[in-house]
Design a protein around this motif. Structure first.
Motif, PDB file in Angstrom:
ATOM      1  N   ASN A 182       1.043  -1.303  -0.066  1.00  0.00           N
ATOM      2  CA  ASN A 182       0.001  -0.054   0.198  1.00  0.00           C
ATOM      3  C   ASN A 182       0.825   1.290   0.102  1.00  0.00           C
ATOM      4  OD1 ASN A 182      -2.293  -1.656   0.319  1.00  0.00           O
ATOM      5  ND2 ASN A 182      -1.902  -1.754   2.328  1.00  0.00           N
ATOM      6  N   TYR A 183       2.196   1.039  -0.396  1.00  0.00           N
ATOM      7  CA  TYR A 183       2.983   2.278  -0.310  1.00  0.00           C
ATOM      8  C   TYR A 183       2.529   3.345  -1.072  1.00  0.00           C
ATOM      9  CZ  TYR A 183       7.337   4.760  -0.501  1.00  0.00           C
ATOM     10  OH  TYR A 183       8.379   5.779  -0.314  1.00  0.00           O
ATOM     11  N   MET A 184       1.988   3.190  -2.476  1.00  0.00           N
ATOM     12  CA  MET A 184       1.596   4.117  -3.287  1.00  0.00           C
ATOM     13  C   MET A 184       0.418   4.713  -2.851  1.00  0.00           C
ATOM     14  SD  MET A 184       4.058   4.236  -5.504  1.00  0.00           S
ATOM     15  CE  MET A 184       3.200   5.545  -6.845  1.00  0.00           C
ATOM     16  N   GLN A 185      -0.529   4.014  -2.149  1.00  0.00           N
ATOM     17  CA  GLN A 185      -1.512   4.694  -1.656  1.00  0.00           C
ATOM     18  C   GLN A 185      -1.254   5.516  -0.571  1.00  0.00           C
ATOM     19  OE1 GLN A 185      -4.601   1.598  -0.649  1.00  0.00           O
ATOM     20  NE2 GLN A 185      -4.613   0.755  -2.609  1.00  0.00           N
ATOM     21  N   PHE A 186      -0.618   5.339   0.359  1.00  0.00           N
ATOM     22  CA  PHE A 186       0.295   6.206   1.334  1.00  0.00           C
ATOM     23  C   PHE A 186       0.535   7.444   0.614  1.00  0.00           C
ATOM     24  CE2 PHE A 186       0.983   2.267   4.251  1.00  0.00           C
ATOM     25  CZ  PHE A 186      -0.232   2.345   4.572  1.00  0.00           C
ATOM     26  N   ILE A 187       1.478   7.476  -0.348  1.00  0.00           N
ATOM     27  CA  ILE A 187       1.901   8.574  -0.973  1.00  0.00           C
ATOM     28  C   ILE A 187       0.898   9.484  -1.388  1.00  0.00           C
ATOM     29  CG2 ILE A 187       3.537   9.460  -2.744  1.00  0.00           C
ATOM     30  CD1 ILE A 187       5.282   6.892  -2.251  1.00  0.00           C
ATOM     31  N   GLU A 188      -0.003   8.879  -2.061  1.00  0.00           N
ATOM     32  CA  GLU A 188      -1.031   9.473  -2.858  1.00  0.00           C
ATOM     33  C   GLU A 188      -2.086  10.233  -1.916  1.00  0.00           C
ATOM     34  OE1 GLU A 188      -3.223   6.913  -5.541  1.00  0.00           O
ATOM     35  OE2 GLU A 188      -1.325   6.777  -6.682  1.00  0.00           O
ATOM     36  N   THR A 189      -2.431   9.629  -0.700  1.00  0.00           N
ATOM     37  CA  THR A 189      -3.241  10.120   0.284  1.00  0.00           C
ATOM     38  C   THR A 189      -2.384  11.460   1.017  1.00  0.00           C
ATOM     39  OG1 THR A 189      -3.939   7.859   0.778  1.00  0.00           O
ATOM     40  CG2 THR A 189      -4.538   9.416   2.270  1.00  0.00           C
ATOM     41  N   ALA A 190      -0.971  11.216   1.276  1.00  0.00           N
ATOM     42  CA  ALA A 190      -0.312  12.154   1.832  1.00  0.00           C
ATOM     43  C   ALA A 190      -0.314  13.267   0.964  1.00  0.00           C
ATOM     44  CB  ALA A 190       1.115  11.877   2.007  1.00  0.00           C
ATOM     45  N   LYS A 191      -0.209  13.147  -0.171  1.00  0.00           N
ATOM     46  CA  LYS A 191      -0.371  14.340  -1.034  1.00  0.00           C
ATOM     47  C   LYS A 191      -1.890  15.048  -1.344  1.00  0.00           C
ATOM     48  CE  LYS A 191       3.156  12.777  -4.554  1.00  0.00           C
ATOM     49  NZ  LYS A 191       3.503  12.211  -5.903  1.00  0.00           N
ATOM     50  N   GLU A 192      -2.573  14.282  -1.353  1.00  0.00           N
ATOM     51  CA  GLU A 192      -3.826  14.743  -1.285  1.00  0.00           C
ATOM     52  C   GLU A 192      -4.189  15.493   0.102  1.00  0.00           C
ATOM     53  OE1 GLU A 192      -6.848  11.824  -2.080  1.00  0.00           O
ATOM     54  OE2 GLU A 192      -6.109  11.425  -4.169  1.00  0.00           O
ATOM     55  N   ILE A 193      -3.883  15.323   1.201  1.00  0.00           N
ATOM     56  CA  ILE A 193      -3.996  15.730   2.572  1.00  0.00           C
ATOM     57  C   ILE A 193      -3.252  17.151   2.539  1.00  0.00           C
ATOM     58  CG2 ILE A 193      -3.423  15.676   4.833  1.00  0.00           C
ATOM     59  CD1 ILE A 193      -4.083  12.815   4.926  1.00  0.00           C
ATOM     60  N   SER A 194      -2.058  17.247   1.912  1.00  0.00           N
ATOM     61  CA  SER A 194      -1.416  18.279   1.893  1.00  0.00           C
ATOM     62  C   SER A 194      -1.942  19.400   0.976  1.00  0.00           C
ATOM     63  CB  SER A 194       0.175  18.065   1.356  1.00  0.00           C
ATOM     64  OG  SER A 194       0.887  19.397   1.191  1.00  0.00           O
ATOM     65  N   GLN A 195      -2.321  18.908  -0.060  1.00  0.00           N
ATOM     66  CA  GLN A 195      -3.042  19.910  -1.187  1.00  0.00           C
ATOM     67  C   GLN A 195      -4.585  20.438  -0.486  1.00  0.00           C
ATOM     68  OE1 GLN A 195      -3.730  17.684  -4.763  1.00  0.00           O
ATOM     69  NE2 GLN A 195      -1.459  17.749  -5.280  1.00  0.00           N
ATOM     70  N   LEU A 196      -5.079  19.578   0.254  1.00  0.00           N
ATOM     71  CA  LEU A 196      -6.456  19.921   1.020  1.00  0.00           C
ATOM     72  C   LEU A 196      -6.149  20.832   2.088  1.00  0.00           C
ATOM     73  CD1 LEU A 196      -9.392  19.638   1.139  1.00  0.00           C
ATOM     74  CD2 LEU A 196      -9.134  17.604   2.600  1.00  0.00           C
ATOM     75  N   GLU A 197      -5.077  20.707   2.937  1.00  0.00           N
ATOM     76  CA  GLU A 197      -4.700  21.534   3.759  1.00  0.00           C
ATOM     77  C   GLU A 197      -4.392  23.076   3.185  1.00  0.00           C
ATOM     78  OE1 GLU A 197      -1.535  22.128   7.583  1.00  0.00           O
ATOM     79  OE2 GLU A 197      -1.475  20.570   5.881  1.00  0.00           O
ATOM     80  N   SER A 198      -3.580  23.078   2.099  1.00  0.00           N
ATOM     81  CA  SER A 198      -3.152  24.285   1.589  1.00  0.00           C
ATOM     82  C   SER A 198      -4.465  24.742   0.937  1.00  0.00           C
ATOM     83  CB  SER A 198      -2.394  24.045   0.256  1.00  0.00           C
ATOM     84  OG  SER A 198      -2.117  25.198  -0.246  1.00  0.00           O
ATOM     85  N   GLU A 199      -5.492  24.370   0.482  1.00  0.00           N
ATOM     86  CA  GLU A 199      -6.604  25.000  -0.176  1.00  0.00           C
ATOM     87  C   GLU A 199      -7.543  25.435   0.857  1.00  0.00           C
ATOM     88  OE1 GLU A 199      -8.483  21.829  -2.493  1.00  0.00           O
ATOM     89  OE2 GLU A 199      -7.202  21.952  -4.020  1.00  0.00           O
ATOM     90  N   MET A 200      -7.522  24.962   2.015  1.00  0.00           N
ATOM     91  CA  MET A 200      -8.341  25.269   3.181  1.00  0.00           C
ATOM     92  C   MET A 200      -7.837  26.608   3.741  1.00  0.00           C
ATOM     93  SD  MET A 200     -11.127  23.425   3.436  1.00  0.00           S
ATOM     94  CE  MET A 200     -11.611  24.006   5.074  1.00  0.00           C
ATOM     95  N   TYR A 201      -6.521  26.561   3.587  1.00  0.00           N
ATOM     96  CA  TYR A 201      -5.689  27.783   4.446  1.00  0.00           C
ATOM     97  C   TYR A 201      -5.946  28.887   3.205  1.00  0.00           C
ATOM     98  CZ  TYR A 201      -2.124  30.657   6.118  1.00  0.00           C
ATOM     99  OH  TYR A 201      -1.208  31.706   6.528  1.00  0.00           O
ATOM    100  N   GLN A 202      -5.782  28.720   2.167  1.00  0.00           N
ATOM    101  CA  GLN A 202      -6.022  29.792   1.107  1.00  0.00           C
ATOM    102  C   GLN A 202      -7.571  30.327   0.987  1.00  0.00           C
ATOM    103  OE1 GLN A 202      -5.039  28.319  -2.734  1.00  0.00           O
ATOM    104  NE2 GLN A 202      -2.718  28.031  -2.120  1.00  0.00           N
ATOM    105  N   LEU A 203      -8.429  29.121   1.221  1.00  0.00           N
ATOM    106  CA  LEU A 203      -9.915  29.707   1.395  1.00  0.00           C
ATOM    107  C   LEU A 203     -10.107  30.454   2.643  1.00  0.00           C
ATOM    108  CD1 LEU A 203     -12.636  29.374   0.311  1.00  0.00           C
ATOM    109  CD2 LEU A 203     -13.021  27.289   1.674  1.00  0.00           C
ATOM    110  N   SER A 204      -9.515  30.218   3.945  1.00  0.00           N
ATOM    111  CA  SER A 204      -9.518  30.975   4.846  1.00  0.00           C
ATOM    112  C   SER A 204      -9.210  32.511   4.768  1.00  0.00           C
ATOM    113  CB  SER A 204      -8.943  30.357   6.162  1.00  0.00           C
ATOM    114  OG  SER A 204      -9.036  31.230   7.260  1.00  0.00           O
ATOM    115  N   HIS A 205      -8.104  32.359   4.167  1.00  0.00           N
ATOM    116  CA  HIS A 205      -7.431  33.779   3.747  1.00  0.00           C
ATOM    117  C   HIS A 205      -8.459  34.699   2.796  1.00  0.00           C
ATOM    118  CE1 HIS A 205      -4.332  36.803   3.493  1.00  0.00           C
ATOM    119  NE2 HIS A 205      -4.096  36.672   2.077  1.00  0.00           N
ATOM    120  N   LEU A 206      -8.845  34.241   1.870  1.00  0.00           N
ATOM    121  CA  LEU A 206      -9.814  34.751   0.908  1.00  0.00           C
ATOM    122  C   LEU A 206     -10.987  35.414   1.765  1.00  0.00           C
ATOM    123  CD1 LEU A 206      -9.551  32.446  -2.358  1.00  0.00           C
ATOM    124  CD2 LEU A 206      -8.662  34.852  -1.966  1.00  0.00           C
TER     125      LEU A 206
END
Length: 723
Positions: free
Chosen positions: A58-82
């Motif tokens: 499940n190594y690739m799934q872990f990497i993809e999930t971590a990337k999605e979580i990081s992107q989601l965190e960045s988007e939420m931070y940008q949304l809060s700033h807007l």
């Protein structure tokens, strides 16, 4: 079997202690416990391998999930700033019109402005304090670990901003901090550089304004726009972004301190005015007292009717005059503690700490007491660190210190409720002393002398440590397992050092047996303290002892073969009577008597030189083996077999000589020497074995069958004698 073990270990009601107790009670000996341990270790390895396999799958799934979580965190931070920017934009649009006047949606109408102008100053102050309280709540949401700051209800934010803390030595930048000036205190929070999201600071400390003095710092080099805060017993330097911000900080600090002092004076004056004056006199009549009581009751009834919360207000808010003031000795406590620690009056410092802790348990939970308690606990940490240094071995003074040298520091740690730390530091201190004492031993002279000195140093230190531990930790029974573990580890170190000097050299079996017996004797003496470590000593030496006994047995067998090859079967002749008498005394000393029966002439002994040499070597070998058997009873089978093997090898050589065709003319002397081995040497060995062990040798009696072979070939048989 493995599936059943897995079910037991993965059950919901699995209890490790009960499982181990069950294994200990059901297992016989240490072999079954080792097998159970190997099964559990094998199961752990299989589980670990399976886990690694699942992670790899499940190594690739872990990497993809971590990337999605990081992107989601960045988007939420940008949304809060807007959202924050849009909110501020809408607010500014409502407040400012095209003509520069306030619009209708600004939230403050002309009527409201008029009301604010006519508002009472007291109400205005309360409103501002409430707004600042809300600002403080919103600010602290961005700081981690500062929830206790809001516990004080009468606390609000006055001024805040980012600063850079500078070093007091060279005024170099150390860290970025968030400073918050409150109406009664000054709070600092450190910047979290690796943190994302709204929480970007971590709470560091909170200082009362009463213990804080702001001082301006002149610009020097790179240290510009700096100011210093004197905070007892230290000082901290901060740098503001600009000179304007620096001036605002100094101004707000001075202003807030003055307001704080004025508020306290006003509160004390108000409390003194509210004190009831004693106006009642003893000469007043009972009617006036009843009237006063009745009027008071009526007033209380009227007040209870008009104010439904009067009961709780009167019971929950005591008069200000009843609030206890901090005693003078408590205000001077930090300075007294620092002075006592600096002057090494540790007992006085401990007394002050215990007195302060008793005061805090009875004193009300106020902000001042909380801050003073933090100061006391900080000095407790300082005292503990000083005690740690006291228990570190450094220099000749510490190396020559006796067992009582560490008692003072350990007692102080115990009274500070640091039992585990005290136990660990005490045993580490004793280990350092033991290691240094053993390293100072000179490796010279005979091995026995060095081993005697080594045993004396180690076991004296071990005994002193155990006795001192019992005196110091008499009330801490939970620390006894640590002493047992330490003693076992130190015994392993001693055993390895002993084996290194006894078994690594070409020492004889006699030297080895004497050294081992000496160490066992010292270990028995040390067991009088209540801790028997002989099992640990034997386990350290068992492998080397077995190897050395086998090597000595093989040397004896090889020597018997070499003597048989060079044997000429000639009787032993002496030069004179004196030499013969000296030889007889020597044999008597080693336990062989009655050799006069083997004299074929006045100065001729019928025993050959090789047989006499065998007697000397065999008696010494038997004594060494029996000495080891007393110390090492678990090797009974090995040691008994070694004795049997050596004697049987000699009897086989005698048998071959009797049956050899070239020795027919010497058969009588061959049989005489062979019968001497069977009738004298063999019973002597068996007798010594029985005397030492208390039971007969299991296999030596079987060698008596050779006597028929030798007696049938001999015509003259002398009588055997041994002691």
């Amino acid at each position: 079997m493995a599936d059943l073990l897995v079910k037991k270990l993965t059950a919901e009601d699995f209890d490790a202690e009960k499982y181990v107790q069950g294994l200990s009670s059901s297992s016989v000996g240490g072999l079954e416990l080792q097998q159970q341990r190997q099964r559990i270790q094998q199961l752990a390895k299989e589980t670990n391998a399976l886990l690694k396999k699942n992670v790899y799958n499940n190594y690739m799934q872990f990497i993809e999930t971590a990337k999605e979580i990081s992107q989601l965190e960045s988007e939420m931070y940008q949304l809060s700033h807007l959202i924050t920017e849009q909110k501020s934009l809408l607010t500014s649009m409502l407040e400012v019109s095209v003509s520069g006047e306030k619009g209708p949606g600004s939230g403050v109408s002309g009527v409201q402005e008029a009301v604010q102008e006519l508002e009472d100053p007291q109400e205005t102050r309360l409103r501002l304090e409430k707004e600042n309280r809300k600002k403080l709540t919103a600010l602290l949401e961005n700081i981690e670990g500062c929830s206790h700051v809001l516990e004080e209800q009468q606390r609000w934010l006055v001024y805040e901003g980012d600063l850079v803390e500078l070093s007091q030595d060279d005024y170099s930048g150390q860290q970025r901090v968030r400073a918050c000036l409150l109406n009664d205190s000054f709070m600092l929070a450190t910047w979290l550089a690796d943190r994302r999201g709204p929480v970007r600071y971590r709470f560091e400390t909170l200082h009362l304004l009463d213990a804080l003095v702001p001082v301006n710092v002149k610009d020097r080099g790179q240290a510009t726009n700096a100011f210093k805060l004197l905070i007892f017993p230290d000082a901290r330097v901060f740098q503001a972004p600009s000179s304007k911000v620096k001036s605002e900080w100094l101004e707000q600090l001075e202003k807030t301190k003055k307001q704080r002092v004025a508020a306290e004076q006003k509160q004390q004056q108000h409390a003194s005015e509210q004190r009831p004056s004693v106006t009642n006199k003893a000469s007043e009549s009972g009617i006036k007292q009843q009237d006063s009581v009745g009027s008071k009751d009526s007033q209380e009834d009227d007040e209870s009717l008009t104010n439904p919360f009067s009961m709780w207000a009167s019971s929950s808010s005591p008069p200000q005059s009843q609030v206890p003031q901090t005693p003078e000795w408590m205000q001077e406590l930090p300075e007294d503690l620092d002075q006592a620690i600096a002057q090494r009056n540790f007992e006085d410092a401990l007394t002050l700490i215990q007195r302060a802790r008793e005061y805090f348990t009875q004193a009300p939970k106020t902000l001042v007491n909380a801050e003073m308690k933090r100061g006391v606990e900080a000095r407790v940490k300082t005292l503990v660190s000083v005690m740690r240094v006291e228990l570190v071995v450094a220099g000749e003074r510490s190396l020559n210190a006796g067992p009582k040298a560490a008692r003072r520091a350990v007692n102080i740690l115990l009274q500070l409720n640091k039992q585990q730390m005290a136990c660990e530091l005490f045993l580490r201190y004793r280990s350092a002393l033991l290691k240094s004492a053993m390293q100072r031993l000179l490796i010279e002279g005979e091995t026995e002398v060095y081993v005697r000195h080594l045993c004396a140093v180690y076991f004296r230190n071990l005994t002193d440590t155990i006795e001192e531990f019992k005196k110091v930790f008499v009330t801490c029974k939970s620390c006894l397992p640590a002493l047992v573990v330490w003693a076992g580890d130190s015994m392993n170190s001693f055993g390895s050092k002993l084996c290194q000097h006894v078994f690594s050299t070409q020492s004889s079996l006699t030297t080895v047996s004497e050294c081992v017996s000496l160490a066992d004797h010292y270990c028995k003496q040390a067991s009088k303290t209540g801790l028997d470590l002989r099992f640990a000593l034997h386990s350290c030496m068992s492998r080397d002892l077995e190897r050395r006994v086998v090597a000595a047995r093989d040397q004896m067998l090889e020597a018997i073969k070499l003597r048989a090859q060079d044997e000429s079967w000639q009787p032993t002749k002496f030069e004179d009577e004196r030499q013969l008498q000296t030889f007889m005394e020597e044999m008597n000393d080693i336990g062989v008597a009655g050799l006069n029966d083997y004299l074929t002439d006045s100065l001729v002994l019928g025993l050959t030189s090789s047989v006499l040499e065998l007697v000397r070597v065999m008696v010494a070998f038997v004594e060494d083996v029996l000495r080891l058997l007393v110390v090492w009873p678990d090797a009974h089978q090995l040691l008994a077999h070694a004795l049997t093997a050596v004697l049987e090898a000699q009897l086989l050589q005698c048998k071959a000589a009797v049956q050899h065709p070239l020795l027919k003319d010497k058969r009588s002397i061959v049989c005489l020497n062979s019968l001497f081995v069977v009738d004298v040497l063999l019973p002597l060995t068996e007798q010594r074995y029985t005397e030492v062990t208390g039971y007969a040798h299991p296999t030596l009696r079987t060698l008596m069958g050779y006597r028929e072979l030798f007696s049938g070939s001999s015509t003259t048989l002398p009588s055997a004698a041994y002691v």
